[in-house]
Design a protein around this motif. Structure first.
Motif, short mmCIF file in Angstrom:
data_model
loop_
_atom_site.label_atom_id
_atom_site.label_comp_id
_atom_site.label_asym_id
_atom_site.label_seq_id
_atom_site.Cartn_x
_atom_site.Cartn_y
_atom_site.Cartn_z
N GLU A 1 0.80 -1.23 0.00
CA GLU A 1 0.00 0.00 0.00
C GLU A 1 0.84 1.28 0.00
OE1 GLU A 1 0.69 -0.93 4.35
OE2 GLU A 1 0.41 -2.06 2.49
N LYS A 2 2.10 1.19 0.43
CA LYS A 2 2.98 2.36 0.42
C LYS A 2 4.42 1.88 0.59
CE LYS A 2 2.60 3.14 5.41
NZ LYS A 2 2.26 4.11 6.47
N ASP A 3 5.38 2.77 0.39
CA ASP A 3 6.77 2.41 0.61
C ASP A 3 6.96 2.02 2.08
OD1 ASP A 3 7.22 3.07 -2.00
OD2 ASP A 3 8.38 4.89 -1.60
N LEU A 4 7.62 0.88 2.30
CA LEU A 4 7.90 0.41 3.65
C LEU A 4 9.41 0.30 3.81
CD1 LEU A 4 5.25 -2.49 3.91
CD2 LEU A 4 4.98 -0.09 4.60
N LYS A 5 9.96 1.08 4.69
CA LYS A 5 11.41 1.10 4.87
C LYS A 5 11.76 1.17 6.35
CE LYS A 5 15.61 3.33 3.04
NZ LYS A 5 16.10 2.10 2.36
N LYS B 1 6.00 0.83 -3.01
CA LYS B 1 4.55 0.79 -3.20
C LYS B 1 4.21 0.16 -4.54
CE LYS B 1 0.50 3.83 -3.59
NZ LYS B 1 0.00 5.21 -3.51
N GLY B 2 3.12 -0.62 -4.56
CA GLY B 2 2.62 -1.18 -5.81
C GLY B 2 2.36 -2.67 -5.73
N CYS B 3 1.67 -3.19 -6.73
CA CYS B 3 1.37 -4.62 -6.82
C CYS B 3 2.59 -5.33 -7.38
CB CYS B 3 0.15 -4.86 -7.71
SG CYS B 3 -0.41 -6.57 -7.71
N GLN B 4 3.08 -6.33 -6.67
CA GLN B 4 4.32 -6.98 -7.09
C GLN B 4 4.40 -8.41 -6.57
OE1 GLN B 4 7.57 -4.80 -4.79
NE2 GLN B 4 5.74 -3.58 -4.40
N GLN B 5 5.25 -9.19 -7.21
CA GLN B 5 5.50 -10.56 -6.77
C GLN B 5 6.60 -10.52 -5.71
OE1 GLN B 5 3.76 -13.07 -7.92
NE2 GLN B 5 4.85 -14.92 -7.31
N LEU B 6 6.24 -10.93 -4.49
CA LEU B 6 7.18 -10.86 -3.38
C LEU B 6 7.79 -12.23 -3.09
CD1 LEU B 6 5.29 -8.57 -0.81
CD2 LEU B 6 6.86 -7.90 -2.64
N SER B 7 9.06 -12.22 -2.78
CA SER B 7 9.75 -13.44 -2.35
C SER B 7 9.39 -13.74 -0.90
CB SER B 7 11.26 -13.27 -2.49
OG SER B 7 11.72 -12.29 -1.55
N GLY B 8 9.86 -14.87 -0.41
CA GLY B 8 9.60 -15.22 0.97
C GLY B 8 10.14 -14.20 1.95
#
Length: 281
Positions: A143-147, A161-168
């Motif tokens: 939903e937003k940049d997470l840092k 931020k954005g729809c993406q394929q996330l690794s484990g």
């Protein structure tokens, strides 16, 4: 011949698109409402930065599986909720596991909700990452940049931020992040998003062929008191569930005036929520 064709069609649907089957044709699922407590453990370190065996629960989620309504109802319990922990008085609920491991955590949540808890699942800190990698990652909308970086805690979170394929590893970072204005409640929302996407992925045909790898991933990282037959039934129910049939809720509570930085459960609103969800007391 006609009967054989029907059986072939049925098992094709059962294996690859089980969500399309009507309820009365679904078998190999729980026969009654089942309450499962999902416990995600944190990782603590000693003064030499070595991992310890002391764990609290980073996440506590009651999953109610209802084969009659074909629904999965989740209730997340904030880690800072103050409640009575048998033998230890009033304390934050995430300490129950530290005091008495899974049996005490289950008893504490059972008393809090006034529900019978049938089984439990324990996810250790590396278990989620290994599981997600085992199913080929997860597509999640961040939903937003997470840092956030915490060398002592072993966290180095940097998600855009954005729809993406996330690794484990990225999924693990996504559900652990709580360093913004929404704090733990924001993390609970992300945990629920993760579980919905996980259930959806488990229902895909591609996941079936990864089962041997998933079993290997689970060893040492994920444990449960469910016998294999029940574990199979629960897994089958999850893969048959539509995303729209999964509800995500948070235990009703208010900021505590007695315990600083904590939440106190709202018993009346909790009973109302359980009634609305059709969860048997």
């Amino acid at each position: 011949l006609f009967l054989s064709m029907l059986l072939i069609i049925y098992f094709w649907f059962y294996a690859f698109i089980p969500r399309k089957l009507p309820g009365f044709l679904k078998f190999g699922i729980p026969m009654k409402q089942t309450n499962i407590l999902i416990m995600g453990l944190d990782q603590t370190y000693d003064e030499r930065h070595n991992p310890t065996r002391f764990h609290r629960t980073d996440s506590l989620i009651l999953a109610n599986l209802n084969p009659f309504s074909q629904k999965i109802n989740m209730i997340s319990i904030p880690r800072d909720t103050v409640t009575d922990i048998p033998g230890h008085g009033k304390n934050k609920i995430n300490s129950a596991y530290a005091f008495g491991q899974a049996p005490l955590a289950v008893l504490t949540v059972s008393n809090l909700l006034g529900l019978r808890i049938d089984r439990s699942i324990i996810l250790r800190s590396d278990g989620i990452a290994r599981l997600v990698d085992g199913i080929g990652g997860l597509k999640i909308f961040v939903e937003k940049d997470l840092k956030y970086k915490d060398s002592w805690g072993g966290l180095d979170i940097n998600l855009k931020k954005g729809c993406q394929q996330l690794s484990g590893k990225q999924v693990h970072d996504y559900i652990r992040f709580r360093h913004d204005a929404s704090g733990d409640l924001g993390r609970i929302t992300r945990q629920q998003t993760f579980l919905k996407e996980l259930f959806k992925k488990l229902g895909s045909s591609a996941t079936i062929f990864r089962l041997p790898w998933l079993i290997s991933c689970a060893k040492g990282s994920i444990s449960s008191d469910m016998p294999f037959r029940q574990l199979f039934a629960v897994g089958n129910f999850l893969r048959m569930a539509d995303k729209q049939d999964i509800s995500a809720n948070v235990l009703p509570s208010h900021v505590s005036s007695e315990y600083k930085g904590s939440l106190e459960p709202d018993q009346k609103e909790t009973e109302k929520l359980l009634l609305e969800l059709g969860i048997r007391r």
